[in-house]
Structures are given as C-alpha cells and as structure tokens.
Design a protein around this motif. Structure first.
Motif, PDB file in Angstrom:
ATOM      1  N   ILE A  15      -1.954   0.521  -9.164  1.00 14.98           N
ATOM      2  CA  ILE A  15      -1.064   0.856  -8.048  1.00 14.98           C
ATOM      3  C   ILE A  15      -0.547  -0.408  -7.379  1.00 14.98           C
ATOM      4  CG2 ILE A  15      -0.928   1.983  -5.802  1.00 14.98           C
ATOM      5  CD1 ILE A  15      -0.954   3.866  -8.244  1.00 14.98           C
ATOM      6  N   LYS A  16      -1.408  -1.419  -7.245  1.00 21.92           N
ATOM      7  CA  LYS A  16      -0.957  -2.679  -6.639  1.00 21.92           C
ATOM      8  C   LYS A  16       0.167  -3.289  -7.469  1.00 21.92           C
ATOM      9  CE  LYS A  16      -2.627  -7.167  -5.005  1.00 21.92           C
ATOM     10  NZ  LYS A  16      -1.424  -7.349  -4.257  1.00 21.92           N
ATOM     11  N   VAL A  73       3.352  -1.233  -6.924  1.00 23.51           N
ATOM     12  CA  VAL A  73       3.996  -1.507  -5.638  1.00 23.51           C
ATOM     13  C   VAL A  73       4.594  -2.906  -5.616  1.00 23.51           C
ATOM     14  CG1 VAL A  73       3.573  -1.826  -3.173  1.00 23.51           C
ATOM     15  CG2 VAL A  73       2.574   0.125  -4.353  1.00 23.51           C
ATOM     16  N   ASP A  74       3.810  -3.918  -6.013  1.00 22.44           N
ATOM     17  CA  ASP A  74       4.266  -5.305  -5.926  1.00 22.44           C
ATOM     18  C   ASP A  74       5.410  -5.626  -6.886  1.00 22.44           C
ATOM     19  OD1 ASP A  74       2.360  -5.727  -4.009  1.00 22.44           O
ATOM     20  OD2 ASP A  74       0.962  -6.781  -5.332  1.00 22.44           O
ATOM     21  N   SER A  85       6.411  -8.145   2.896  1.00 16.67           N
ATOM     22  CA  SER A  85       5.025  -8.592   2.972  1.00 16.67           C
ATOM     23  C   SER A  85       4.857  -9.874   3.796  1.00 16.67           C
ATOM     24  CB  SER A  85       4.447  -8.795   1.569  1.00 16.67           C
ATOM     25  OG  SER A  85       5.177  -9.780   0.877  1.00 16.67           O
ATOM     26  N   GLN A 121       3.241  -3.070   3.845  1.00 18.01           N
ATOM     27  CA  GLN A 121       2.876  -3.134   2.426  1.00 18.01           C
ATOM     28  C   GLN A 121       1.636  -2.287   2.157  1.00 18.01           C
ATOM     29  OE1 GLN A 121       4.484  -4.927  -0.015  1.00 18.01           O
ATOM     30  NE2 GLN A 121       3.074  -4.164  -1.561  1.00 18.01           N
ATOM     31  N   ASN A 128       1.301   1.081  -0.161  1.00 19.12           N
ATOM     32  CA  ASN A 128       0.255   1.190  -1.190  1.00 19.12           C
ATOM     33  C   ASN A 128      -0.545   2.475  -1.011  1.00 19.12           C
ATOM     34  OD1 ASN A 128       1.014  -1.259  -2.229  1.00 19.12           O
ATOM     35  ND2 ASN A 128      -0.785  -2.360  -1.508  1.00 19.12           N
ATOM     36  N   ILE A 184      -0.825   5.588  -3.656  1.00 21.89           N
ATOM     37  CA  ILE A 184      -2.134   5.960  -4.197  1.00 21.89           C
ATOM     38  C   ILE A 184      -2.449   7.413  -3.864  1.00 21.89           C
ATOM     39  CG2 ILE A 184      -4.626   5.566  -3.983  1.00 21.89           C
ATOM     40  CD1 ILE A 184      -3.960   2.580  -3.618  1.00 21.89           C
TER      41      ILE A 184
END
Length: 132
Positions: free
Chosen positions: A33-34, A37-38, A55, A82, A86, A90
């Motif tokens: 997931i990180k 998102v990133d 961010s 941010q 996330n 999630i």
C-alpha cells in the motif's frame, strides 16, 4: 518447568499462530500500500494539483524571540495528509478483501456437498423401517 509448559500451550494455540500470520501479512500488505500511495496515487494527485507534493508541506509557526539560527517549529500537515490517504486506501483494500472472502463463504454454504453413497443407503434403510 510448569511455566514453560504453559507458555508452549499458549503459543501453540490456533489463535496465537493465526494472529502472528496476520501480523506478518499485514506488514507486507502495508509495504504494498505504501508503494501504491507513494508511487501511483501521490504523483497523480500532484499532477492534478499542479505538481504539489503534499508530503513535504508544512505550516511554519512564527515564534517571537526565537534564538538566532534556530529553526521555527513547523506543523507538518502534508505528512498527516499522506498518512490519512494511506489509511483510507488500506481500509478500502481490506474492505474489498473481506467482502470477497464473505461472498466465497456464502457460495460454499449455499451449495452443500452431496452426502456419500453410504449415507444415502442408510437413509433409505431408515425410511423403509419407518414405513414397516
């Protein structure tokens, strides 16, 4: 020795093992997931907002009498945004996984397996005896 035996019984219970597996998979899922998102969501959000990277965004507080060379305190609202994005991604992914698992359970429950031939024969014998 009694405490070691109790700990072994506790550690080998199904719930503890299931929880450990869930934690490990949850950590791996968090990494996925990180990256989502990133590397996917935030660049799209940045493109839609004109290249803004949230961010690193912060609100700098003005503090009177701050010592020379000391950085002013900042409220990092971008990092919070941010983390919120996330969390929402999630939560949505987990919702979809659980929803899929529940629909599979309903399908399994709706179609019970046909009983074995021996059970069918025993039922026929029972029904014949009841009629006699």
């Amino acid at each position: 020795m009694g405490m070691i035996k109790e700990f072994k019984e506790f550690a080998m219970k199904g719930n503890v093992v299931d929880m450990a597996v869930g934690i490990v998979i949850g950590g791996a899922f968090g990494g996925i997931i990180k990256a989502l998102v990133d590397k996917i969501m935030m660049p799209i959000t940045g493109a839609l907002t004109g290249g803004v990277d949230f961010s690193d965004r912060a609100y700098t507080l003005s503090v009177p009498g701050l010592a020379e060379g000391t950085a002013a305190p900042e409220i990092g609202w971008g990092a919070f945004l941010q983390a919120l994005i996330n969390f929402l991604i999630i939560a949505f992914c987990l919702f979809m996984v659980i929803k899929g698992m529940n629909s599979l359970k309903k399908t399994e429950e709706a179609a019970p397996a046909e009983p074995p031939e021996e059970i069918k024969l025993l039922r026929e014998i029972r029904d014949s005896l009841v009629k006699a």
